[in-house]
Design a protein around this motif. Sequence first.
Motif, short mmCIF file in Angstrom:
data_model
loop_
_atom_site.label_atom_id
_atom_site.label_comp_id
_atom_site.label_asym_id
_atom_site.label_seq_id
_atom_site.Cartn_x
_atom_site.Cartn_y
_atom_site.Cartn_z
N ASP A 32 7.18 -1.55 -10.76
CA ASP A 32 6.78 -2.42 -11.71
C ASP A 32 5.57 -2.03 -12.52
OD1 ASP A 32 9.14 -3.91 -10.95
OD2 ASP A 32 8.05 -5.02 -9.39
N LEU A 33 4.67 -1.73 -11.54
CA LEU A 33 3.36 -1.40 -11.88
C LEU A 33 2.66 0.02 -11.73
CD1 LEU A 33 1.69 -4.52 -10.21
CD2 LEU A 33 2.39 -4.61 -12.66
N ALA A 35 7.13 -3.04 -6.74
CA ALA A 35 6.74 -1.83 -6.22
C ALA A 35 5.51 -1.31 -7.19
CB ALA A 35 7.74 -0.93 -6.20
N VAL A 36 4.39 -0.68 -6.51
CA VAL A 36 3.40 -0.02 -7.29
C VAL A 36 3.38 1.16 -7.16
CG1 VAL A 36 0.95 -0.72 -7.89
CG2 VAL A 36 2.26 -2.50 -6.96
N ALA A 37 3.03 1.89 -8.05
CA ALA A 37 2.98 3.44 -8.17
C ALA A 37 1.46 4.05 -8.09
CB ALA A 37 3.57 4.30 -9.31
N LEU A 38 1.01 4.68 -7.26
CA LEU A 38 -0.42 5.38 -7.16
C LEU A 38 -0.18 6.83 -7.18
CD1 LEU A 38 -1.92 2.93 -4.22
CD2 LEU A 38 -1.68 2.48 -6.72
N SER A 39 -1.34 7.44 -7.69
CA SER A 39 -1.46 8.81 -7.48
C SER A 39 -1.71 9.18 -5.97
CB SER A 39 -2.33 9.14 -8.48
OG SER A 39 -2.94 10.78 -8.36
N LYS A 40 -1.00 10.42 -5.65
CA LYS A 40 -1.15 10.81 -4.18
C LYS A 40 -2.47 11.62 -4.12
CE LYS A 40 1.02 13.64 -0.71
NZ LYS A 40 2.58 14.53 -0.51
N THR A 41 -2.91 12.67 -4.87
CA THR A 41 -4.01 13.49 -4.92
C THR A 41 -5.13 13.12 -5.84
OG1 THR A 41 -2.97 14.99 -6.27
CG2 THR A 41 -2.67 15.30 -3.99
N GLY A 42 -4.84 12.25 -6.74
CA GLY A 42 -5.87 12.06 -7.84
C GLY A 42 -6.86 11.14 -7.25
N ARG A 80 6.88 6.39 -12.98
CA ARG A 80 7.62 5.74 -12.17
C ARG A 80 8.00 4.27 -12.72
NH1 ARG A 80 9.28 9.83 -8.84
NH2 ARG A 80 7.44 11.19 -8.66
N ALA A 81 7.12 3.75 -13.62
CA ALA A 81 7.35 2.62 -14.30
C ALA A 81 8.21 2.61 -15.19
CB ALA A 81 5.91 1.88 -14.91
N ILE A 127 4.48 3.21 -4.04
CA ILE A 127 5.02 4.57 -4.11
C ILE A 127 3.77 5.48 -4.35
CG2 ILE A 127 6.57 5.83 -5.65
CD1 ILE A 127 8.04 3.21 -6.38
N VAL A 128 3.51 6.43 -3.68
CA VAL A 128 2.42 7.25 -3.70
C VAL A 128 3.12 8.74 -4.22
CG1 VAL A 128 0.55 8.66 -2.57
CG2 VAL A 128 1.24 6.04 -1.97
N ARG A 129 2.86 9.30 -5.19
CA ARG A 129 3.51 10.49 -6.04
C ARG A 129 2.37 11.44 -6.42
NH1 ARG A 129 6.94 8.74 -3.04
NH2 ARG A 129 9.23 8.34 -3.32
#
Length: 231
Positions: free
Chosen positions: A162-163, A115-122, A155-156, A146-148
């Motif tokens: 994971d990233l 899973a990879v976490a990204l910024s939703k609004t940034g 999230r990591a 994962i967009v948050r």
Amino acid sequence: MAERGTVVRVLSTRATRGVLEALVPGFTRATGIAAAIDYGATNELMPRIVAGEAADLVLLSRAAMDRLVADRVVVPESRTDIARSLVGMAVKAGAPHPDISTVDALVATLRAARAVALSKTGASGLHFARVLERLGIAREMAAKTIVRDGFTAERAVSGEADLAVQQMSELLAVKGIELVGPLPEAVQEVSWFSGGILARAENPEGARALLAHLVAPEARAALEASGLSAL
């Protein structure tokens, strides 16, 4: 000079959180001026600023600051460039550091991730979504992206991802992570951040003093340690 004991109200992008946390305590000890800071993505803060939310100093992306100056929401002569930032990747402290030194290595790392976490609004999240499209793996990555809102590195740390991908200064603002490094130059996006005093500021002198503190030569080490590059 601002009166000792006053408060500066700041609306700041999350990208400058690390340097503010490092420098504001010393600023307050030296001047007696406290800072009440509210953080958010530039895209989240802009509607609040335009709507007239009370604040003295704003720290935002350069493009957003240019718009506020053009509309005279920010005092034009107060506009000050602070630093630039790169988009990077982080993992939980102790986890292996994947290879992202080239675009091909980055693609392989993303495909191997759970899973990879990204910024939703940034800006970093919006940019990386475009990168995934350009690399032809957006559909493949959709199920494990994962967009948050907020700091993606959280999230990591929690193990949810994971990233984590975000501005490097935002990644370093989270304890319990290790920075893998910046994205490859071919898919990199450089962001510049600026400060400015709102035309409606109730404490413009305090805001001016804090802004000067952030760009003083003595602040360079804190900027670099927070993941930003001094201009």
